[in-house]
Design a protein around this motif. Structure first.
Motif, PDB file in Angstrom:
ATOM      1  N   GLU A  48      10.927  16.309   1.817  1.00 29.37           N
ATOM      2  CA  GLU A  48       9.899  16.032   2.826  1.00 29.37           C
ATOM      3  C   GLU A  48       9.150  14.738   2.512  1.00 29.37           C
ATOM      4  N   LYS A  49       8.856  14.515   1.237  1.00 23.58           N
ATOM      5  CA  LYS A  49       8.159  13.275   0.853  1.00 23.58           C
ATOM      6  C   LYS A  49       9.056  12.061   1.068  1.00 23.58           C
ATOM      7  N   THR A  50      10.325  12.210   0.760  1.00 28.42           N
ATOM      8  CA  THR A  50      11.264  11.114   0.970  1.00 28.42           C
ATOM      9  C   THR A  50      11.387  10.794   2.458  1.00 28.42           C
ATOM     10  N   ALA A  51      11.471  11.828   3.275  1.00 33.12           N
ATOM     11  CA  ALA A  51      11.549  11.620   4.726  1.00 33.12           C
ATOM     12  C   ALA A  51      10.269  10.974   5.249  1.00 33.12           C
ATOM     13  N   ALA A  52       9.115  11.409   4.755  1.00 34.98           N
ATOM     14  CA  ALA A  52       7.838  10.825   5.191  1.00 34.98           C
ATOM     15  C   ALA A  52       7.749   9.363   4.765  1.00 34.98           C
ATOM     16  N   TYR A  53       8.169   9.062   3.547  1.00 36.25           N
ATOM     17  CA  TYR A  53       8.166   7.676   3.070  1.00 36.25           C
ATOM     18  C   TYR A  53       9.079   6.817   3.945  1.00 36.25           C
ATOM     19  N   ASP A  60       0.833  -1.219   0.000  1.00 33.94           N
ATOM     20  CA  ASP A  60       0.000   0.000   0.000  1.00 33.94           C
ATOM     21  C   ASP A  60       0.860   1.259   0.000  1.00 33.94           C
ATOM     22  N   LEU A  61       1.908   1.248   0.822  1.00 40.09           N
ATOM     23  CA  LEU A  61       2.807   2.400   0.886  1.00 40.09           C
ATOM     24  C   LEU A  61       3.461   2.651  -0.475  1.00 40.09           C
ATOM     25  N   ASN A  62       3.945   1.603  -1.093  1.00 45.24           N
ATOM     26  CA  ASN A  62       4.632   1.769  -2.381  1.00 45.24           C
ATOM     27  C   ASN A  62       3.675   2.168  -3.497  1.00 45.24           C
ATOM     28  N   VAL A  63       2.451   1.641  -3.483  1.00 46.64           N
ATOM     29  CA  VAL A  63       1.471   2.046  -4.497  1.00 46.64           C
ATOM     30  C   VAL A  63       1.118   3.520  -4.315  1.00 46.64           C
TER      31      VAL A  63
END
Length: 186
Positions: free
Chosen positions: A76-81, A34-37
């Motif tokens: 920020e998106k990379t850190a959140a991921y 789910d996270l990767n999708v």
């Protein structure tokens, strides 16, 4: 001696534990999928928006401003991921650790009961051997508890370092993006 009922009960408990852990593992895999999708969908949307914005650029100054504006959200998106990924994996590891610790505690109790039963039924003159056995079991239990504490401390330090690294990366990107937005003077 173990009876057939005790052996069957032990096998049943082990199978229940195995299936419980297998279900937890599959839940984690589902969360990762789910996270990767979600990340892939967001990346596709971002790529489309960035492409549209790049097509509308009229000069080098706008291109530099667009490029600078992309750094911070990406960081920020990379850190959140990364944070979400870490939460999933550490949650699963915690579940496995909890089961392992429960199984170990139960095994320790059984060993202690066997040693206690042996000491009650030991022949006269074997007190030194029984005391040595009790000391060995106690030392093993203490060593295991020390290892558990060390693993917990190492895990806490790793999590703190991960959080610090993620925050530093986001802050550095914010600083770089702010510096890139300043107009270049010649």
């Amino acid at each position: 001696m173990l009876t057939a009922e005790q052996i069957a009960a032990a096998h049943k408990a082990n199978l229940e534990t195995l299936f419980g852990l297998t279900n937890k593992a599959f839940e984690s895999v589902e969360k990762l999928i789910d996270l990767n999708v979600s990340a892939a969908k967001a990346a596709l949307t971002d790529a489309a928006e960035t492409t549209q914005a790049a097509m509308a650029v009229k000069d080098a100054q706008e291109l530099l401003a667009l490029q600078a504006s992309l750094f911070q959200p990406l960081a920020e998106k990379t850190a959140a991921y990364s944070r979400h990924l870490y939460d999933i994996t550490s949650g699963t590891a915690a579940e496995f650790t909890k089961v392992f610790e429960a199984q170990t505690t139960e095994a320790q109790s059984k060993v202690n009961a066997v040693v206690e039963n042996m000491s009650k039924n030991a022949p006269a003159g074997s007190e030194a051997g029984v005391a040595m056995m009790k000391n060995a079991v106690s030392a093993a239990n203490t060593a295991f508890e020390s290892v558990q504490k060390a693993v917990k401390q190492a895990s806490d330090v790793a999590e703190a370092n991960f959080n610090a690294m993620a925050n530093t990366a986001v802050n550095a990107t914010k600083t770089a993006a702010a510096a890139a937005k300043k107009p270049v003077t010649k």
